[in-house]
Scaffold this active site. Structure first.
Site, PDB file in Angstrom:
ATOM      1  CD  GLU A  36      -3.075  -0.380   0.077  1.00  0.00           C
ATOM      2  OE1 GLU A  36      -3.154  -0.013  -1.112  1.00  0.00           O
ATOM      3  OE2 GLU A  36      -3.619  -1.405   0.508  1.00  0.00           O
ATOM      4  CB  THR A  38       4.445   0.373  -2.682  1.00  0.00           C
ATOM      5  OG1 THR A  38       3.287  -0.386  -3.051  1.00  0.00           O
ATOM      6  CG2 THR A  38       4.829   0.047  -1.255  1.00  0.00           C
ATOM      7  CG  ASP A  39       0.354   2.867  -6.644  1.00  0.00           C
ATOM      8  OD1 ASP A  39       0.540   3.750  -5.770  1.00  0.00           O
ATOM      9  OD2 ASP A  39      -0.739   2.708  -7.232  1.00  0.00           O
ATOM     10  CG  LEU A 129     -13.826  -2.018  -2.037  1.00  0.00           C
ATOM     11  CD1 LEU A 129     -15.104  -2.825  -1.809  1.00  0.00           C
ATOM     12  CD2 LEU A 129     -12.611  -2.867  -1.647  1.00  0.00           C
ATOM     13  CB  SER A 130     -10.602   0.610  -7.457  1.00  0.00           C
ATOM     14  OG  SER A 130      -9.432   0.862  -6.761  1.00  0.00           O
ATOM     15  CB  SER A 132     -12.928   6.440  -9.398  1.00  0.00           C
ATOM     16  OG  SER A 132     -11.785   6.099  -8.684  1.00  0.00           O
ATOM     17  CD  GLU A 164      -8.948   8.296 -10.023  1.00  0.00           C
ATOM     18  OE1 GLU A 164      -9.314   7.283 -10.633  1.00  0.00           O
ATOM     19  OE2 GLU A 164      -9.486   8.685  -8.964  1.00  0.00           O
ATOM     20  CG  ASP A 176      -6.526   1.886  -7.404  1.00  0.00           C
ATOM     21  OD1 ASP A 176      -5.801   1.071  -6.798  1.00  0.00           O
ATOM     22  OD2 ASP A 176      -6.938   2.940  -6.900  1.00  0.00           O
ATOM     23  CE1 TYR A 226      -3.012   7.543  -3.057  1.00  0.00           C
ATOM     24  CE2 TYR A 226      -2.094   9.246  -4.466  1.00  0.00           C
ATOM     25  CZ  TYR A 226      -2.309   7.916  -4.187  1.00  0.00           C
ATOM     26  OH  TYR A 226      -1.810   6.948  -5.025  1.00  0.00           O
TER      27      TYR A 226
HETATM   28  C1  GLA Z   1      -5.291   4.615  -4.158  1.00  0.00           C
HETATM   29  C2  GLA Z   1      -4.523   4.932  -5.445  1.00  0.00           C
HETATM   30  C3  GLA Z   1      -3.510   3.831  -5.765  1.00  0.00           C
HETATM   31  C4  GLA Z   1      -2.628   3.513  -4.567  1.00  0.00           C
HETATM   32  C5  GLA Z   1      -3.477   3.320  -3.310  1.00  0.00           C
HETATM   33  C6  GLA Z   1      -2.626   3.162  -2.080  1.00  0.00           C
HETATM   34  O1  GLA Z   1      -6.087   3.479  -4.342  1.00  0.00           O
HETATM   35  O2  GLA Z   1      -5.430   5.064  -6.527  1.00  0.00           O
HETATM   36  O3  GLA Z   1      -2.744   4.224  -6.881  1.00  0.00           O
HETATM   37  O4  GLA Z   1      -1.673   4.505  -4.375  1.00  0.00           O
HETATM   38  O5  GLA Z   1      -4.385   4.389  -3.101  1.00  0.00           O
HETATM   39  O6  GLA Z   1      -1.853   2.010  -2.139  1.00  0.00           O
END
Ligand code: GLA
Length: 390
Positions: A36, A38-39, A129-130, A132, A164, A176, A226
C-alpha cells in the site's frame, strides 16, 4: 456477472434509447492484498480484481453527443465530444469519469464516436474498492470498442490513470487501473509498478477466503492527504539522493541504506519513507509465502503492513484500526489490514474457510461496540479483469 444483469441492463437500455445496445463491457473493482502506497514510489503491489464490477452498454450516435444514464443513480447526463468539460450539475458528477476518459482518448488521437450509454455498477462507491478506476477502465474499453480501435490493456490502464490525475486531481499511482484492466480470475497480480511487468500468482482454491469489510466511514481527507504523502516521499528521495545519488524513487532504497541515512531526514518524512521501504520488502516476502503455501506468514505480513500504515504512514483511522482489530480477534483469521488509500474505506482479511461464518457473525457487533458504526462484509474470489462482452 449475475446472470440476470445482462437482460436487465439490456431492457433498460431499450426503454431509454429505443434500440438494443451494440456494445457491452465490464471492468471490476479491486482489493489490494498487500503493498500500500508503494505504487507511486515505483514499488511493488499485490492486488486482485473482485467480484464486483461496472457494466456499460452502448449504441452509436452520429451527432458526436454522449447521452449517458446511470442506473444506480437514475440520473442522465449529456455532453458533446467536441468540447468536454466537467459536469456543472452535481447530480451529474458520476459522468465526469466518462467525460475524463473520452477527453484523454481524444487527446491521444483516438477518433471517438458519440454514444448512448447505460452504466450499472456493483462496486461500492467511495469505499476504497476502486469504483472510479473501474468506471474509467470500462469507459475506455467502451469508447475504444465503439471507435473500432484496439488498445493494449497496459496502455489502457495508463490512460485511465491519466484521466484520474488530470480530471479528478488526485495524483494516483497505477495500481487500481492496472488491476481493473488486467486482473486474472483466481489470481492476485504481483506488479512491479516501475516496469509494469507482472506475474499472476494463484490464490489458494480452498481453505482460505478473502473477506472485505467496509468501515462505512466516508473518506473525507483522502485526496489532499494522498497528495501530501506523495510529496513527502519525493522529499525523502531528494534528501537521500545526496548520499545515494543513483536513486530515483524510494523503491531503490534498501532497508540497510535507509537505516544508515535515516538521520538525515526530518521526522515525518523519515516515517513515511520507512513505511514505503519496509512495505516493498513485505510484498516480496508475501508473494514468496503465498507461492510456498505459507498463509500464516502471509497473514503476519498483512498485519505488519497495517501497523506500518497506521504508525509510520499515518493513513489509517480509528474505524479501520477497530475493524482490523475485531477481524484479528476471530480465530482462523490469518491477517487483516486496511486496503486502498486509507482514512476510511475497507479492510481486507484472509480467513480460514471454517472461520468465515464466525467472522460474519461476530465482527459486526465488535465493530459496532467500538465505533457505533455498522460494517458491510463481502467475501470475494479473484475476478477476471476488464472484458468486452459484446
Ligand atoms: C489509491 C490509489 C492507488 C494507490 C493506493 C494506495 O487506491 O489510486 O494508486 O496509491 O491508493 O496504495
Amino acid at each position: 456477472m449475475p446472470s440476470s444483469l445482462s437482460p436487465e441492463l439490456e431492457s433498460r437500455f431499450i426503454d431509454l434509447f429505443g434500440e438494443a445496445p451494440q456494445y457491452l463491457v465490464r471492468a471490476p473493482g479491486r482489493v489490494n492484498l498487500i503493498g500500500e502506497h508503494t505504487d507511486y514510489n515505483d514499488g511493488y503491489v499485490f492486488p486482485c480484481a473482485i467480484e464486483r464490477s461496472i457494466w456499460m452498454a452502448a449504441s452509436p450516435r452520429s451527432d458526436g453527443q454522449v447521452r449517458a444514464y446511470a442506473l444506480n443513480f437514475q440520473k442522465s447526463s449529456t455532453f458533446s465530444l467536441e468540447t468536454i468539460e466537467k459536469a456543472q450539475n452535481p447530480d451529474e458528477s458520476w459522468s465526469d469519469y466518462l467525460r475524463a476518459i473520452a477527453a484523454i482518448l481524444q487527446r491521444e488521437g483516438y477518433p471517438l464516436i458519440g454514444l448512448n450509454i447505460v452504466t450499472y455498477g456493483t462496486v461500492p462507491i467511495a469505499s476504497g474498492l476502486s469504483s472510479s478506476a473501474s468506471m474509467l477502465v470500462a469507459g475506455a474499453l467502451l469508447f475504444a470498442s465503439a471507435a473500432g480501435v484496439e488498445i493494449d490493456l497496459k496502455r489502457l490502464a495508463l490512460l485511465a490513470q491519466r484521466a484520474e490525475i488530470e480530471f479528478v486531481g488526485v495524483n494516483v499511482g497505477i495500481m487500481d487501473q492496472f488491476i481493473s484492466a488486467l486482473g486474472r480470475r483466481d489470481h492476485a497480480l504481483f506488479i512491479d509498478t516501475r516496469t509494469l511487468d507482472y506475474e499472476a500468482v494463484p490464490l489458494p482454491s480452498e481453505g482460505v477466503q478473502i473477506v472485505i469489510a467496509d468501515t462505512n466511514k466516508k473518506r473525507g481527507l483522502v485526496d489532499s492527504e494522498y497528495n501530501t504523502r506523495r510529496a513527502e516521499c519525493e522529499q525523502a528521495v531528494a534528501i537521500l539522493k545526496s548520499n545515494l545519488p543513483s536513486i530515483t524513487a524510494l523503491r531503490d532504497v534498501t532497508i540497510a541504506e535507509f537505516e544508515r541515512y535515516a538521520d538525515t531526514l526530518p521526522e515525518v518524512v523519515r516515517k513515511r519513507a520507512k513505511h514505503v521501504i519496509t512495505e516493498n520488502t513485505r510484498v516480496l516476502e508475501s508473494v514468496n509465502a503465498l507461492k510456498s503455501g505459507d498463509i500464516t506468514r502471509f497473514g503476519e505480513l498483512m498485519n505488519a503492513s497495517h501497523e506500518s500504515l497506521k504508525d509510520d504512514y499515518a493513513v489509517s483511522c480509528a474505524e479501520l484500526d477497530a475493524l482490523a482489530g475485531a477481524s484479528r480477534s476471530i480465530e482462523g483469521v490469518y491477517g487483516a489490514r486496511m486496503t486502498g488509500a486509507g482514512f476510511g474505506g475497507c479492510t481486507v482479511s484472509l480467513v480460514a474457510d471454517s472461520a468465515v461464518e464466525a467472522f460474519k457473525a461476530q465482527v459486526p457487533a465488535l465493530y459496532r461496540a467500538a465505533t457505533g458504526l455498522d460494517t458491510t462484509i463481502y467475501t470475494t474470489k479473484a475476478e477476471q479483469g476488464a472484458e468486452r462482452l459484446r
